[in-house]
Motif scaffolding. Structure first.
Motif, mmCIF file in Angstrom:
data_model
loop_
_atom_site.group_PDB
_atom_site.id
_atom_site.type_symbol
_atom_site.label_atom_id
_atom_site.label_comp_id
_atom_site.label_asym_id
_atom_site.label_seq_id
_atom_site.Cartn_x
_atom_site.Cartn_y
_atom_site.Cartn_z
ATOM 1 N N PHE A 111 0.880 -1.178 0.000
ATOM 2 C CA PHE A 111 0.000 0.000 0.000
ATOM 3 C C PHE A 111 0.914 1.223 0.000
ATOM 4 O O PHE A 111 1.620 1.476 0.987
ATOM 5 N N VAL A 113 1.479 5.084 -0.253
ATOM 6 C CA VAL A 113 0.965 6.456 -0.184
ATOM 7 C C VAL A 113 2.113 7.446 0.009
ATOM 8 O O VAL A 113 2.210 8.450 -0.711
ATOM 9 N N THR A 114 3.002 7.169 0.963
ATOM 10 C CA THR A 114 4.024 8.154 1.345
ATOM 11 C C THR A 114 4.982 8.463 0.196
ATOM 12 O O THR A 114 5.719 7.596 -0.276
ATOM 13 N N SER A 119 7.124 15.394 2.919
ATOM 14 C CA SER A 119 6.606 14.989 4.225
ATOM 15 C C SER A 119 5.398 14.071 4.036
ATOM 16 O O SER A 119 4.454 14.400 3.301
ATOM 17 N N GLY A 120 5.435 12.930 4.725
ATOM 18 C CA GLY A 120 4.330 11.989 4.629
ATOM 19 C C GLY A 120 3.025 12.584 5.152
ATOM 20 O O GLY A 120 1.952 12.068 4.875
ATOM 21 N N SER A 121 3.137 13.676 5.899
ATOM 22 C CA SER A 121 1.940 14.309 6.455
ATOM 23 C C SER A 121 1.308 15.310 5.478
ATOM 24 O O SER A 121 0.260 15.865 5.772
ATOM 25 N N TRP A 145 9.394 4.278 2.300
ATOM 26 C CA TRP A 145 9.005 3.616 3.559
ATOM 27 C C TRP A 145 7.710 2.836 3.391
ATOM 28 O O TRP A 145 6.749 3.070 4.119
ATOM 29 N N ILE A 146 7.722 1.952 2.424
ATOM 30 C CA ILE A 146 6.505 1.193 2.129
ATOM 31 C C ILE A 146 6.655 -0.255 2.619
ATOM 32 O O ILE A 146 7.582 -0.961 2.218
ATOM 33 N N THR A 147 5.730 -0.668 3.473
ATOM 34 C CA THR A 147 5.695 -2.057 3.951
ATOM 35 C C THR A 147 5.378 -2.973 2.765
ATOM 36 O O THR A 147 4.544 -2.623 1.924
ATOM 37 N N VAL A 344 7.320 2.639 14.713
ATOM 38 C CA VAL A 344 6.303 2.638 13.655
ATOM 39 C C VAL A 344 4.928 3.026 14.218
ATOM 40 O O VAL A 344 4.108 3.610 13.511
ATOM 41 N N LEU A 347 4.531 6.581 13.800
ATOM 42 C CA LEU A 347 4.833 7.090 12.458
ATOM 43 C C LEU A 347 3.894 6.534 11.394
ATOM 44 O O LEU A 347 3.149 7.278 10.754
ATOM 45 N N GLY A 349 1.163 5.417 9.113
ATOM 46 C CA GLY A 349 -0.239 5.811 9.139
ATOM 47 C C GLY A 349 -0.456 7.200 9.702
ATOM 48 O O GLY A 349 -1.587 7.633 9.880
ATOM 49 N N GLY A 353 2.878 14.222 15.574
ATOM 50 C CA GLY A 353 2.651 15.672 15.485
ATOM 51 C C GLY A 353 1.453 16.004 14.602
ATOM 52 O O GLY A 353 0.604 16.841 14.946
ATOM 53 N N ARG A 396 -2.035 13.986 7.320
ATOM 54 C CA ARG A 396 -1.826 12.661 6.783
ATOM 55 C C ARG A 396 -2.866 11.715 7.364
ATOM 56 O O ARG A 396 -3.015 11.620 8.563
HETATM 57 C C1 LIG Z 1 7.913 0.982 9.586
HETATM 58 C C2 LIG Z 1 7.141 1.904 8.685
HETATM 59 C C3 LIG Z 1 6.237 1.356 7.784
HETATM 60 C C4 LIG Z 1 5.544 2.194 6.898
HETATM 61 N N1 LIG Z 1 4.685 1.637 5.987
HETATM 62 C C5 LIG Z 1 4.047 2.431 5.086
HETATM 63 C C6 LIG Z 1 3.203 1.874 4.075
HETATM 64 O O1 LIG Z 1 3.009 0.660 4.001
HETATM 65 N N2 LIG Z 1 2.632 2.711 3.191
HETATM 66 C C7 LIG Z 1 2.818 4.058 3.233
HETATM 67 O O2 LIG Z 1 2.253 4.747 2.402
HETATM 68 N N3 LIG Z 1 3.615 4.625 4.166
HETATM 69 C C8 LIG Z 1 4.234 3.852 5.099
HETATM 70 N N4 LIG Z 1 5.067 4.401 6.038
HETATM 71 C C9 LIG Z 1 5.311 5.834 6.020
HETATM 72 C C10 LIG Z 1 4.515 6.546 7.096
HETATM 73 O O3 LIG Z 1 3.148 6.564 6.751
HETATM 74 C C11 LIG Z 1 5.101 7.958 7.217
HETATM 75 O O4 LIG Z 1 6.357 7.804 7.840
HETATM 76 C C12 LIG Z 1 4.214 8.860 8.053
HETATM 77 O O5 LIG Z 1 3.084 9.232 7.325
HETATM 78 C C13 LIG Z 1 4.947 10.123 8.517
HETATM 79 O O6 LIG Z 1 5.520 10.740 7.421
HETATM 80 P P1 LIG Z 1 7.069 11.163 7.451
HETATM 81 O O7 LIG Z 1 7.878 10.013 7.962
HETATM 82 O O8 LIG Z 1 7.382 11.690 6.090
HETATM 83 O O9 LIG Z 1 7.162 12.305 8.524
HETATM 84 P P2 LIG Z 1 6.793 13.843 8.305
HETATM 85 O O10 LIG Z 1 5.385 13.979 7.844
HETATM 86 O O11 LIG Z 1 7.869 14.487 7.471
HETATM 87 O O12 LIG Z 1 6.898 14.357 9.769
HETATM 88 C C14 LIG Z 1 8.160 14.662 10.398
HETATM 89 C C15 LIG Z 1 7.877 15.342 11.729
HETATM 90 O O13 LIG Z 1 7.117 16.525 11.520
HETATM 91 C C16 LIG Z 1 5.920 16.486 12.282
HETATM 92 N N5 LIG Z 1 4.807 17.013 11.488
HETATM 93 C C17 LIG Z 1 4.561 16.777 10.180
HETATM 94 N N6 LIG Z 1 3.421 17.404 9.791
HETATM 95 C C18 LIG Z 1 2.945 18.027 10.874
HETATM 96 C C19 LIG Z 1 1.784 18.811 11.126
HETATM 97 N N7 LIG Z 1 0.900 19.069 10.168
HETATM 98 N N8 LIG Z 1 1.611 19.297 12.367
HETATM 99 C C20 LIG Z 1 2.501 19.022 13.350
HETATM 100 N N9 LIG Z 1 3.610 18.291 13.181
HETATM 101 C C21 LIG Z 1 3.828 17.781 11.971
HETATM 102 C C22 LIG Z 1 5.683 15.004 12.560
HETATM 103 O O14 LIG Z 1 4.959 14.769 13.742
HETATM 104 C C23 LIG Z 1 7.070 14.470 12.666
HETATM 105 O O15 LIG Z 1 7.525 14.644 13.979
HETATM 106 C C24 LIG Z 1 5.740 3.599 6.952
HETATM 107 C C25 LIG Z 1 6.642 4.142 7.894
HETATM 108 C C26 LIG Z 1 7.313 3.311 8.762
HETATM 109 C C27 LIG Z 1 8.263 3.922 9.758
#
Ligand SMILES: Cc1cc2nc3c(=O)[nH]c(=O)nc-3n(C[C@H](O)[C@H](O)[C@H](O)COP(=O)(O)OP(=O)(O)OC[C@H]3O[C@@H](n4cnc5c(N)ncnc54)[C@H](O)[C@@H]3O)c2cc1C
Length: 398
Positions: A111, A113-114, A119-121, A145-147, A344, A347, A349, A353, A396
Motif C-alpha cells: 500500500f 501512499v508516502t 513529508s508523509g503528512s 518507507w513502504i511495507t 512505527v 509514524l 499511518g 505531530g 496525513r
Molecule cells: C515501519 C514503517 C512502515 C511504513 N509503511 C508504510 C506503508 O506501508 N505505506 C505508506 O504509504 N507509508 C508507510 N510508512 C510511512 C509513514 O506513513 C510515514 O512515515 C508517516 O506518514 C509520517 O511521514 P514522514 O515520515 O514523512 O514524517 P513527516 O510527515 O515528514 O513528519 C516529520 C515530523 O514533523 C511532524 N509534522 C509533520 N506534519 C505536521 C503537522 N501538520 N503538524 C505538526 N507536526 C507535523 C511530525 O509529527 C514528525 O515529527 C511507513 C513508515 C514506517 C516507519
C-alpha cells in the motif's frame, strides 16, 4: 455467548494455522492465513466490514508467534489494502481479481501512499502522478518507507491525476511489481527485513487503463473511510505487543537475583514497572473506546487521539522494560531493539505531530459531554462517548 464461542473457535483456527507456518517469512504466513480461509473470515459477509474482535485475535496470535515485520506485513494488508480494494472491486475487473487472490493468500499487495522527497503528512502535495489516456495509464514518481515494497506482487499506489491541490485530484493505481520501470530498494534495516520495508520507484511505468481502480477523484475519500480501521489495528497490535513484553519482563525480574533477592522485590523496580502497566491500561481503555465508536457511526477524531496516545504509550512501556532489563535488553530481538522497531506506532499511518494537529481540529466533538449527548438522543448514543461529527481528513490520514 455464541459470539464468544465463535471467537474462541476462530482463535483455535488461527493458532493451528500458525503452528505450521514459517513465522519469520511474511509471504509464507500470508499464504497460510489465506489458504485456511482466515483472511476471508476476518470480514463480515454482509457489508464486508472488518470484524474487530477477530482482527484483535489474529494480531495477538501473530504478535506471540511471528516476527515484528511479519505482523506489520499482515496488518497493512488486512486493515488497509483489502478494505480499500473492496471499494472498487464491484466495478473493476482487475481490482476484483486481485482482491480474490489476495484474500486467498496467493499474492502480496503493498500500500503505497508516502511520497518520495515529501513529508508523509502533506498528502495533498504528493507528486507521484498518473497520466490517463483512453486505454492506457503511465505512472511516474516514487514512494518511500513502504511495507511489503520488497517482494510484493502488486502495489496499490496513490497517484495524482490532475494538478489541483484538492482532495479529488487522486486515484488508485494497481501497479504490478514486475512491470518495466518498477524498482524496490530495501530500507529500515534488520527489524523490518521480514516486512519487506522499502522504497518504490516508478519510471514511466506503462499500464492498461484497467489498472486504475476505483473512480478517479475518490481515492482520498476511500482512504479517509478506512483509516480509522488502520489506526485501530495498529492500536490493537501495540496492546498485544506491550502486554506480552510486560509479562516477559515481570517473569524475568522475578528470576533475576539482586543483592537481597529477586529484582521484582525491589520497590523502585516495582514502581517503574507499575508505571508501564498504567500506560498499558491507557492503551486498553482507548482501544475499547475506539471499537465502540467505530461500531457506531464514525470516530469523531478519536482515532487521531488514539494514534497519538498509543505512539507515546508504546515508547514509554518498551523504554521502561528496556531500562528494567538492563544490558539484557540489547540482545537480538530484545526490548531496546523492539523499542526502535515500535517507533512505527508513532509514524506509520500518520506521525504523532500531525495527529495532534488533527486532534485539535476535533476539539469540540472530543470535549462534548457524553452523558448530555446520551440524554439528548434519548439514550441512543454509544457508551461513554460524545456525539460524532462527520470525519474530515486532516493532515496525513494513513
Ligand atoms: C515501519 C514503517 C512502515 C511504513 N509503511 C508504510 C506503508 O506501508 N505505506 C505508506 O504509504 N507509508 C508507510 N510508512 C510511512 C509513514 O506513513 C510515514 O512515515 C508517516 O506518514 C509520517 O511521514 P514522514 O515520515 O514523512 O514524517 P513527516 O510527515 O515528514 O513528519 C516529520 C515530523 O514533523 C511532524 N509534522 C509533520 N506534519 C505536521 C503537522 N501538520 N503538524 C505538526 N507536526 C507535523 C511530525 O509529527 C514528525 O515529527 C511507513 C513508515 C514506517 C516507519
Amino acid at each position: 455467548l455464541s459470539d464468544l464461542s465463535a471467537l474462541a473457535g476462530f482463535d483455535a483456527r488461527v493458532d493451528s494455522a500458525l503452528s505450521g507456518a514459517d513465522e519469520g517469512d511474511a509471504r509464507r504466513v500470508w499464504e497460510t492465513l489465506g489458504a485456511c480461509g482466515i483472511v476471508d473470515s476476518l470480514y463480515h459477509a454482509d457489508a464486508h466490514r472488518l470484524d474487530h474482535r477477530r482482527l484483535d485475535v489474529l494480531l495477538t496470535a501473530l504478535d506471540a508467534r511471528a516476527s515484528f515485520g511479519v505482523v506489520l506485513s499482515v496488518c497493512v494488508q488486512v486493515a488497509t489494502v483489502i478494505p480499500i480494494l473492496r471499494e472498487s472491486a464491484a466495478e473493476h475487473a482487475i481490482a476484483r481479481d486481485m482482491l480474490a487472490r489476495l484474500i486467498r493468500g496467493e499474492i502480496v499487495v503493498a500500500f503505497a501512499v508516502t511520497d518520495h522527497g515529501l513529508s508523509g503528512s502533506a498528502l495533498l502535495g504528493l507528486r507521484t502522478a498518473v497520466s490517463l489516456g483512453p486505454r492506457w495509464a503511465i505512472v511516474a514518481g516514487g514512494k518511500d518507507w513502504i511495507t511489503n515494497a520488497v517482494g510484493c506482487d502488486h502495489a496499490l499506489v496513490l497517484c495524482r491525476f490532475r494538478p489541483a491541490r484538492h482532495f479529488s485530484s487522486f486515484c488508485w493505481v494497481l501497479v504490478p511489481a514486475d512491470c518495466p520501470g518498477v524498482t524496490a530498494v530495501p530500507a529500515g534495516g534488520q527489524p523490518f527485513a521480514s516486512a519487506g520495508l522499502g522504497h518504490l520507484r516508478f519510471e514511466d511505468v506503462s499500464l492498461s487503463a484497467g489498472h486504475v481502480v476505483g473512480r478517479p477523484g475518490r481515492a482520498l475519500l476511500d482512504f479517509a473511510k478506512h483509516v480509522t480501521t488502520e489506526r485501530l489495528a495498529g492500536a490493537m497490535w501495540s496492546r498485544a505487543l506491550c502486554r506480552r513484553v510486560l509479562r516477559d519482563t515481570r517473569a524475568w525480574l522475578m528470576r533475576r537475583q539482586g543483592l537481597t533477592g529477586p529484582l521484582w522485590d525491589n520497590a523502585a523496580v516495582r514502581e517503574r514497572y507499575a508505571r508501564c502497566l498504567v500506560e498499558l491500561t491507557r492503551i486498553d481503555a482507548i482501544v475499547e473506546a475506539l471499537v465502540g465508536r467505530v461500531a457506531a457511526r464514525g470516530s469523531g477524531g478519536l482515532d487521531l487521539a488514539v494514534k497519538a496516545s498509543v505512539g507515546e504509550s508504546v515508547d514509554l512501556i518498551l523504554g521502561g522494560c528496556a531500562a528494567l532489563r538492563g544490558a539484557d535488553s540489547l540482545r537480538e530481538g530484545g526490548e531496546a531493539w523492539l523499542r526502535a522497531a515500535a517507533s512505527v506506532f508513532a509514524l506509520g499511518g500518520g506521525a504523532t505531530g500531525a495527529m495532534l494537529a488533527g486532534v485539535a481540529d476535533h476539539a469540540e466533538v472530543l470535549l462534548a459531554d457524553p452523558a448530555r449527548a446520551r440524554r439528548a438522543a434519548g439514550g441512543d448514543v454509544d457508551e461513554g462517548l460524545g456525539p460524532v461529527a462527520e470525519d474530515v481528513p486532516s493532515g496525513r490520514v494513513g
